[in-house]
Design a protein around this motif. Structure first.
Motif, mmCIF file in Angstrom:
data_model
loop_
_atom_site.group_PDB
_atom_site.id
_atom_site.type_symbol
_atom_site.label_atom_id
_atom_site.label_comp_id
_atom_site.label_asym_id
_atom_site.label_seq_id
_atom_site.Cartn_x
_atom_site.Cartn_y
_atom_site.Cartn_z
ATOM 1 N N LEU A 129 4.086 -1.624 11.223
ATOM 2 C CA LEU A 129 4.878 -1.225 10.065
ATOM 3 C C LEU A 129 5.981 -2.250 9.824
ATOM 4 O O LEU A 129 6.529 -2.809 10.767
ATOM 5 N N ILE A 141 -3.058 11.320 2.741
ATOM 6 C CA ILE A 141 -2.834 9.878 2.858
ATOM 7 C C ILE A 141 -4.130 9.184 3.252
ATOM 8 O O ILE A 141 -4.478 8.129 2.711
ATOM 9 N N PRO A 155 4.913 -0.267 -4.678
ATOM 10 C CA PRO A 155 4.066 0.534 -3.789
ATOM 11 C C PRO A 155 2.968 1.274 -4.555
ATOM 12 O O PRO A 155 3.215 1.831 -5.619
ATOM 13 N N LEU A 199 0.986 6.376 10.415
ATOM 14 C CA LEU A 199 1.004 5.194 9.548
ATOM 15 C C LEU A 199 0.794 3.921 10.367
ATOM 16 O O LEU A 199 0.122 2.987 9.911
ATOM 17 N N MET A 219 -5.960 6.266 1.148
ATOM 18 C CA MET A 219 -6.263 4.942 1.699
ATOM 19 C C MET A 219 -7.747 4.592 1.563
ATOM 20 O O MET A 219 -8.106 3.427 1.477
ATOM 21 N N HIS A 259 -3.536 -1.847 6.492
ATOM 22 C CA HIS A 259 -2.773 -1.560 5.276
ATOM 23 C C HIS A 259 -1.358 -2.121 5.375
ATOM 24 O O HIS A 259 -0.803 -2.256 6.461
ATOM 25 N N ASP A 260 -0.808 -2.437 4.212
ATOM 26 C CA ASP A 260 0.535 -3.011 4.098
ATOM 27 C C ASP A 260 1.524 -1.863 3.887
ATOM 28 O O ASP A 260 1.703 -1.395 2.757
ATOM 29 N N ILE A 261 2.170 -1.408 4.962
ATOM 30 C CA ILE A 261 3.021 -0.221 4.920
ATOM 31 C C ILE A 261 4.460 -0.606 5.251
ATOM 32 O O ILE A 261 4.719 -1.244 6.278
ATOM 33 N N TYR A 262 5.375 -0.206 4.374
ATOM 34 C CA TYR A 262 6.791 -0.501 4.542
ATOM 35 C C TYR A 262 7.571 0.788 4.780
ATOM 36 O O TYR A 262 7.326 1.794 4.123
ATOM 37 N N ASP A 291 0.811 -1.220 0.000
ATOM 38 C CA ASP A 291 0.000 0.000 0.000
ATOM 39 C C ASP A 291 0.843 1.268 0.000
ATOM 40 O O ASP A 291 0.584 2.184 -0.769
ATOM 41 N N LEU A 292 1.853 1.329 0.866
ATOM 42 C CA LEU A 292 2.610 2.571 0.989
ATOM 43 C C LEU A 292 4.057 2.284 1.390
ATOM 44 O O LEU A 292 4.317 1.392 2.191
#
Length: 186
Positions: A89, A163, A106, A56, A167, A62-65, A21-22
């Motif tokens: 995260l 953001i 991303p 975040l 989302m 959500h899949d946030i890296y 996602d981000l």
């Protein structure tokens, strides 16, 4: 005036790249040039990073890296202790951004200041959120062209609001490549 001071490596995402996602490639708090360049004070960079990281982390579904510089630690990244304490995260600190991007795709990239990662992700098919740099601001035509491609924000509250809209799927896409063609493509 455009000064030829570096080279962006254009990365194409492979079809097999894992969709996320981000991505937030956080910058180091201290300058690697040791006074050679003007930049935002380290405490202000850290403040931005910590607020953004905490927000975040609150986006649980959500899949946030987070992608710190290789070699980031508590001495050069003021947000490091906070980053290590956030459980929602995923931190990838063992590869460079140019090695990360072919493996992960991303949907959005967040930057707390315009920096080299901006030029690495500008040609990608992704939403880009960039916060202003009051010390080295974009101006005139450069800022105008950049705003056609990225979601340019003046402060942390504005980037968080954008953001959140992203989302929820309520933010317009920006894919104008004028800035990329003008400053990066030969």
């Amino acid at each position: 005036e455009i000064l030829p001071l570096g080279k962006a490596k254009i990365v194409k995402n492979e079809r097999s790249a894992r969709k996320i996602d981000l991505l937030f490639p956080i910058t180091m708090s201290i300058s690697i040039f040791e006074g050679g360049t003007d930049r935002i004070e380290p405490e202000k960079v850290a403040e931005r990073q910590i607020i953004l990281l905490k927000h975040l982390n609150s986006l649980r579904s959500h899949d946030i890296y987070i992608k710190p510089f290789i070699g980031s630690n508590h001495q050069n990244c003021a947000a490091w202790p906070v980053l290590k304490s956030l459980k929602n995260l995923k931190v990838v600190d063992n590869v460079s951004l140019t090695d990360f991007l072919p493996k992960y795709s991303p949907k959005a990239v967040l930057m707390e200041v315009p920096s080299q990662p901006l030029f690495d992700v500008l040609p990608l098919d992704t939403e880009i959120f960039v916060m202003n740099d009051p010390v080295n601001p974009y101006e005139g035509k450069a800022l105008e062209e950049l705003k056609r491609r990225v979601h340019y924000c003046e402060d942390v509250a504005e980037v968080i609001a954008k953001i959140d809209l992203f989302m929820k799927g309520k933010l317009e896409k920006k894919r104008d490549d004028t800035c990329y063609r003008h400053y990066m493509r030969k």
